[in-house]
Scaffold this active site. Structure first.
Site, PDB file in Angstrom:
ATOM      1  N   ASP A 194      -7.953  -5.070  -0.349  1.00 22.29           N
ATOM      2  CA  ASP A 194      -8.421  -5.940  -1.430  1.00 22.29           C
ATOM      3  C   ASP A 194      -8.097  -7.408  -1.222  1.00 22.29           C
ATOM      4  O   ASP A 194      -8.559  -8.255  -1.983  1.00 22.29           O
ATOM      5  CB  ASP A 194      -7.799  -5.468  -2.755  1.00 22.29           C
ATOM      6  CG  ASP A 194      -8.361  -4.123  -3.172  1.00 22.29           C
ATOM      7  OD1 ASP A 194      -7.574  -3.207  -3.439  1.00 22.29           O
ATOM      8  OD2 ASP A 194      -9.596  -3.989  -3.175  1.00 22.29           O
TER       9      ASP A 194
ATOM     10  N   HIS B 140       0.854  -1.196   0.000  1.00 19.29           N
ATOM     11  CA  HIS B 140       0.000   0.000   0.000  1.00 19.29           C
ATOM     12  C   HIS B 140       0.888   1.243   0.000  1.00 19.29           C
ATOM     13  O   HIS B 140       1.937   1.261   0.617  1.00 19.29           O
ATOM     14  CB  HIS B 140      -0.901   0.017   1.244  1.00 19.29           C
ATOM     15  CG  HIS B 140      -2.058   0.942   1.096  1.00 19.29           C
ATOM     16  ND1 HIS B 140      -1.968   2.288   1.368  1.00 19.29           N
ATOM     17  CD2 HIS B 140      -3.325   0.728   0.664  1.00 19.29           C
ATOM     18  CE1 HIS B 140      -3.129   2.859   1.120  1.00 19.29           C
ATOM     19  NE2 HIS B 140      -3.974   1.942   0.691  1.00 19.29           N
TER      20      HIS B 140
HETATM   21  C1  SDX Z   1      -6.096   0.037  -3.167  1.00 19.68           C
HETATM   22  O1  SDX Z   1      -4.285   4.513  -2.248  1.00 19.68           O
HETATM   23  C2  SDX Z   1      -5.211   3.903  -1.651  1.00 19.68           C
HETATM   24  O2  SDX Z   1      -5.630   4.218  -0.524  1.00 19.68           O
HETATM   25  C3  SDX Z   1      -5.785   2.726  -2.416  1.00 19.68           C
HETATM   26  C4  SDX Z   1      -6.844   1.902  -1.658  1.00 19.68           C
HETATM   27  C5  SDX Z   1      -8.097   2.707  -1.442  1.00 19.68           C
HETATM   28  O3  SDX Z   1      -8.814   2.404  -0.481  1.00 19.68           O
HETATM   29  O4  SDX Z   1      -8.392   3.580  -2.297  1.00 19.68           O
HETATM   30  O5  SDX Z   1      -6.328   1.486  -0.418  1.00 19.68           O
HETATM   31  C6  SDX Z   1      -7.253   0.679  -2.478  1.00 19.68           C
HETATM   32  O6  SDX Z   1      -5.840   0.341  -4.299  1.00 19.68           O
HETATM   33  C7  SDX Z   1      -5.264  -0.946  -2.410  1.00 19.68           C
HETATM   34  C8  SDX Z   1      -4.032  -1.471  -3.235  1.00 19.68           C
HETATM   35  C9  SDX Z   1      -4.531  -2.556  -4.177  1.00 19.68           C
HETATM   36  N1  SDX Z   1      -3.473  -2.914  -5.128  1.00 19.68           N
HETATM   37  C10 SDX Z   1      -2.829  -4.118  -5.025  1.00 19.68           C
HETATM   38  O7  SDX Z   1      -3.016  -4.928  -4.136  1.00 19.68           O
HETATM   39  C11 SDX Z   1      -1.845  -4.386  -6.155  1.00 19.68           C
HETATM   40  C12 SDX Z   1      -0.530  -4.931  -5.593  1.00 19.68           C
HETATM   41  N2  SDX Z   1       0.139  -3.866  -4.848  1.00 19.68           N
HETATM   42  C13 SDX Z   1       1.012  -2.998  -5.539  1.00 19.68           C
HETATM   43  O8  SDX Z   1       1.104  -2.975  -6.861  1.00 19.68           O
HETATM   44  C14 SDX Z   1       1.576  -1.831  -4.727  1.00 19.68           C
HETATM   45  O9  SDX Z   1       1.871  -2.285  -3.472  1.00 19.68           O
HETATM   46  C15 SDX Z   1       0.707  -0.601  -4.662  1.00 19.68           C
HETATM   47  C16 SDX Z   1       0.276  -0.172  -6.033  1.00 19.68           C
HETATM   48  C17 SDX Z   1      -0.483  -0.848  -3.818  1.00 19.68           C
HETATM   49  C18 SDX Z   1       1.542   0.507  -4.032  1.00 19.68           C
HETATM   50  O10 SDX Z   1       2.566   0.792  -4.908  1.00 19.68           O
HETATM   51  P1  SDX Z   1       3.705   1.889  -4.566  1.00 19.68           P
HETATM   52  O11 SDX Z   1       3.365   2.605  -3.298  1.00 19.68           O
HETATM   53  O12 SDX Z   1       3.932   2.693  -5.797  1.00 19.68           O
HETATM   54  O13 SDX Z   1       4.955   1.011  -4.197  1.00 19.68           O
HETATM   55  P2  SDX Z   1       6.016   0.497  -5.267  1.00 19.68           P
HETATM   56  O14 SDX Z   1       5.300  -0.068  -6.462  1.00 19.68           O
HETATM   57  O15 SDX Z   1       7.009   1.575  -5.446  1.00 19.68           O
HETATM   58  O16 SDX Z   1       6.675  -0.733  -4.477  1.00 19.68           O
HETATM   59  C19 SDX Z   1       7.716  -0.533  -3.511  1.00 19.68           C
HETATM   60  C20 SDX Z   1       8.520  -1.830  -3.539  1.00 19.68           C
HETATM   61  C21 SDX Z   1       8.977  -2.215  -4.953  1.00 19.68           C
HETATM   62  O17 SDX Z   1      10.122  -3.062  -4.799  1.00 19.68           O
HETATM   63  P3  SDX Z   1      11.614  -2.376  -4.987  1.00 19.68           P
HETATM   64  O18 SDX Z   1      11.605  -1.709  -6.343  1.00 19.68           O
HETATM   65  O19 SDX Z   1      11.749  -1.404  -3.829  1.00 19.68           O
HETATM   66  O20 SDX Z   1      12.540  -3.586  -4.885  1.00 19.68           O
HETATM   67  O21 SDX Z   1       7.686  -2.929  -3.117  1.00 19.68           O
HETATM   68  C22 SDX Z   1       7.503  -3.846  -4.185  1.00 19.68           C
HETATM   69  C23 SDX Z   1       7.869  -3.097  -5.445  1.00 19.68           C
HETATM   70  O22 SDX Z   1       8.316  -4.015  -6.458  1.00 19.68           O
HETATM   71  N3  SDX Z   1       6.096  -4.233  -4.170  1.00 19.68           N
HETATM   72  C24 SDX Z   1       5.632  -5.468  -4.397  1.00 19.68           C
HETATM   73  C25 SDX Z   1       4.239  -5.395  -4.222  1.00 19.68           C
HETATM   74  N4  SDX Z   1       3.894  -4.129  -3.911  1.00 19.68           N
HETATM   75  C26 SDX Z   1       5.047  -3.415  -3.891  1.00 19.68           C
HETATM   76  N5  SDX Z   1       6.269  -6.628  -4.728  1.00 19.68           N
HETATM   77  C27 SDX Z   1       5.480  -7.712  -4.877  1.00 19.68           C
HETATM   78  N6  SDX Z   1       4.146  -7.733  -4.700  1.00 19.68           N
HETATM   79  C28 SDX Z   1       3.494  -6.582  -4.384  1.00 19.68           C
HETATM   80  N7  SDX Z   1       2.171  -6.588  -4.225  1.00 19.68           N
END
Ligand code: SDX
Length: 392
Positions: free
Chosen positions: A328, A271
């Site tokens: 989610d 998140h």
């Molecule tokens: C919602 O914003 C809100 O409040 C949203 C929400 C709402 O109520 O409106 O809460 C609802 O959208 C919840 C999130 C649902 N999405 C998912 O579950 C999809 C999977 N999660 C991600 O794609 C990610 O965690 C996000 C999109 C939720 C957040 O992305 P960020 O903040 O841009 O973080 P990032 O992509 O920069 O990740 C940071 C690190 C990275 O690794 P490094 O480059 O540092 O090595 O964490 C890793 C990412 O690769 N990472 C994951 C991951 N989420 C982040 N690796 C594997 N699996 C994951 N799910």
């Protein structure tokens, strides 16, 4: 004004506005609406009561709530011409695409431009969209399943009406299941608002051009559809089903999620704000357990989800990046238990988020926020002379 421009992809370190609606503390896992803790609201209030609080700023008195509920019911009919639009969609259309289009089409039948100086005009637009959105959402599902389109049943409360809109078969006796209604009411309260998330920011920026409320909500639906945002609840169930087909091998999927050469992410994990448990995920996980006990259900998918969470939380990759289950991760398991088809999961999220979109749009317009128009850092070609076809 020629000031310093900082580039902040994804606005990770940018505040877009001030707001009095929702408070999040990502480190402590705190979520409050207008000062009330989400844990109290889910236990002591109804979805529509929380919608009133989020939109108008205070918990409603009994008479305020009755008027709000009655005004919404008075607008629950949909102009029959809207059926021409829904009949135009190919049978394979995704319900989120249908919902976004139908919401935008409402502008043809209901004054979409909202004069923010008229409290009455604002109020009427709010009760209209709250009334019609669930009906249109149910039409998106029923039409694709070849079911007759249902109308609102004004003898029911908001969530019971949503259940009958989705599931009532006209030729059969429809019985409202109070356990299911309570679970869905609580689940949708957890989705009502979440400060400046992607879809809410979309609703704000569209509204900042003085596009109307319905057009702004339609844009919010499209933003929510993405699997990194609301679309994750559908992606989580598809991932869990895949793991089940793979014999429950959660480690394989966790390794895929850690592999930077593999685009796969653990859906429902991580998140932007919560760097601790998403308080909503904790509540939903308990609600899923309760619902399964109450309905005497046994779904291997819930066990796989719990096993996946347990193994992931022990893995340094997730711990280092503070990746925890988000809203989610478990919500789809409840929707599935209630009989909601997986392609409708994100539509359910949209129904839950509607009050927040309305409240944030209203606050932005009442605060007379300027039109959203960020700058950029240009890194393209410098000036160069035009070349004719012969010279290219
Ligand atoms: C919602 O914003 C809100 O409040 C949203 C929400 C709402 O109520 O409106 O809460 C609802 O959208 C919840 C999130 C649902 N999405 C998912 O579950 C999809 C999977 N999660 C991600 O794609 C990610 O965690 C996000 C999109 C939720 C957040 O992305 P960020 O903040 O841009 O973080 P990032 O992509 O920069 O990740 C940071 C690190 C990275 O690794 P490094 O480059 O540092 O090595 O964490 C890793 C990412 O690769 N990472 C994951 C991951 N989420 C982040 N690796 C594997 N699996 C994951 N799910």
């Amino acid at each position: 004004t020629g000031g310093v421009i900082t580039i902040d992809p994804g606005f990770k370190n940018t505040g877009s506005c001030t707001s009095k609606i929702t408070f999040l503390d990502g480190e402590k896992g705190i979520l409050r609406h207008r000062g009330y803790a989400i844990e109290e609201l889910t236990k002591k209030a109804s979805f529509l009561e929380v919608a009133f609080l989020i939109i108008f700023g205070e918990l409603p008195t009994k008479s305020e709530f009755k008027k709000f509920e009655d005004d919404i019911k008075s607008h629950s009919l949909i102009n029959e011409e809207m059926k021409n639009i829904i009949d135009g969609f190919p049978k394979v259309a995704h319900p989120m695409g249908m919902l976004s289009s139908l919401t935008s089409a409402l502008t043809a039948f209901n004054s979409n431009t909202v004069d923010i100086n008229s409290k009455e005009e604002m109020y009427q637009a709010i009760v209209k969209i709250l009334a019609k959105f669930p009906v249109l959402a149910s039409w998106a599902h029923r039409r694709n399943d070849g079911l007759p389109l249902n109308y609102a049943d004004n003898s029911l409360d908001y969530i019971s009406n949503l259940m009958q809109l989705l599931f009532r078969i006209p030729t059969e006796e429809y019985k409202i299941n109070p356990i299911a209604v309570k679970a869905l009411d609580e689940l949708l309260i957890l989705h009502e608002d979440h400060e400046q998330n992607c879809s809410t920011s979309t609703v704000r920026i569209v509204g900042s051009s003085e596009a109307g409320l319905f057009a702004s909500i339609s844009a919010g639906v499209s933003a929510l559809w993405g699997r990194l945002h609301g679309g994750a609840n559908q992606a989580v169930l598809e991932m869990l089903e895949q793991i089940r087909k793979d014999g429950g091998d959660v480690e394989k999927f966790i390794n895929k999620a850690k592999d930077k050469n593999d685009p796969f992410r653990l859906m429902g994990f991580g998140h932007r704000v919560y760097k601790n448990f998403d308080p909503r995920a904790r509540i939903i996980k308990n609600a899923a357990d309760e619902l399964f006990q109450d309905l005497n259900l046994n779904d291997p998918i819930l066990e796989i989800a719990k096993h996946l969470e347990e193994v992931a939380l022990k893995d340094p990759y997730f711990a280092e990046r503070k990746l925890y289950p988000n809203v989610d991760f478990y919500s789809g398991i409840i929707y599935r238990a209630l009989g909601v088809p997986v392609e409708m999961f994100t539509v359910m999220f949209a129904i839950g988020r509607l009050p927040g979109w309305i409240a944030q749009w209203k606050e932005m317009r009442e605060n007379k926020e300027p039109i959203g128009r960020p700058r950029q850092l240009y890194i393209g070609e410098t000036l160069r002379p035009f070349k004719s076809f012969e010279e290219r």
